[in-house]
Design an enzyme around this catalytic site. Structure first.
Site, mmCIF file in Angstrom:
data_model
loop_
_atom_site.group_PDB
_atom_site.id
_atom_site.type_symbol
_atom_site.label_atom_id
_atom_site.label_comp_id
_atom_site.label_asym_id
_atom_site.label_seq_id
_atom_site.Cartn_x
_atom_site.Cartn_y
_atom_site.Cartn_z
ATOM 1 N N ASP A 1 0.815 -1.209 0.000
ATOM 2 C CA ASP A 1 0.000 0.000 0.000
ATOM 3 C C ASP A 1 0.849 1.260 0.000
ATOM 4 O OD1 ASP A 1 0.943 -0.367 2.616
ATOM 5 O OD2 ASP A 1 -1.010 -0.951 3.392
ATOM 6 N N GLU B 1 -9.506 -2.380 5.663
ATOM 7 C CA GLU B 1 -10.098 -2.183 6.968
ATOM 8 C C GLU B 1 -11.353 -3.047 7.101
ATOM 9 O OE1 GLU B 1 -8.310 -0.556 8.913
ATOM 10 O OE2 GLU B 1 -7.579 1.348 8.126
#
Ligand code: PGA
Length: 248
Positions: free
Chosen positions: A69, A149
């Site tokens: 990421d 998430e």
């Protein structure tokens, strides 16, 4: 599939174990593709790898890397960017070919180039280079892997995501104020991660104990994205005693 795990005494021993697994993979497959992680947990893995490289135990020349990421809205190479982290902790100290290292080009997002274009490009690059052979992961206190998430789906691709409040808070230690922490990132998806041939997740410290235990023993659910790893056939969690302390 039950997730295999191994427990070492402390953070340093767990990191050394993971570095050892990486070294033997690289020595067996000198042109393999590694998926890499950032955060405080893997720092000592990189330290170990740099030390072992300097001792002449391995070469990274043929290795390709893809990071999980990158933050959105930071200029390329900003000191808090994951590119800067990787350079500082790893890339600048070993013989990796920089053209074979990859992070999502989040800095290239602008009014003409959407986050979707950048994300799809990253996903395609991974695929075109033959996929990820060996993926290193950390885990968030909320069970996130990469920046997937809670709420992320099992087949999610590389994409733009909003960071959870708990992640912003946890990552604020790297910034002067919480307000400086980027609110978004481009992350490999759960689907992207699950395509890796082997996955090793390193977790240390008591703060990770609940997330680790429910990833291993709990239901497979978006509420704990790391639980999706139960569906993969070759996953190893490397834990210290504290991170393993809630496993039933
Ligand atoms: P940390 O982050 O290593 O900084 O705890 C892990 C993660 O969020 O994946």
């Amino acid at each position: 599939m039950a997730i295999l795990y191994t427990v070492l005494d402390d953070h340093e021993l767990a990191s050394r174990h993971v570095a050892g697994l990486m070294v033997s993979t690289i020595n067996r497959h000198p042109s393999c593709t590694l998926g890499l992680a950032t955060g405080s947990t893997p720092m000592s893995v990189y330290e170990n790898l740099c030390r072992r490289y300097q001792a002449g135990e391995l070469s990274f020349q043929g290795i390709t890397t893809f990071n999980l990421d990158e933050y959105v809205a930071l200029p390329e190479g900003h000191p808090q960017s994951y590119l800067a982290y990787m350079r500082e902790n790893f890339f600048d100290h070993v013989d990796l070919d920089e053209s074979k290292t990859h992070l999502p080009a989040a800095h290239q997002i602008n009014e003409n180039v959407s986050a979707t274009v950048i994300s799809d490009r990253y996903e395609n690059e991974i695929e075109n280079l033959g996929g990820i052979d060996w993926q290193l992961l950390g885990i968030g206190v909320n069970g996130h892997i990469g920046f997937n998430e809670p709420g992320a789906t099992i087949d999610s691709p590389t994409r733009l995501v909003d960071l959870a409040a708990s992640t912003i808070e946890a990552n604020s230690r790297f910034f002067e104020t919480v307000g400086q922490v980027p609110k978004q990132a481009i992350t490999m998806g759960i689907g992207t991660i699950l395509k890796a041939r082997k996955i090793v997740l390193l977790a240390t410290g008591a703060a990770k104990a609940e997330a680790v235990a429910s990833a291993i023993n709990g239901p497979v659910t978006s509420d704990n994205p790391a639980s999706f790893l139960q569906t993969h056939s070759d996953v190893l969690f490397v834990l210290d005693r504290e991170a393993a302390s809630a496993i039933a």
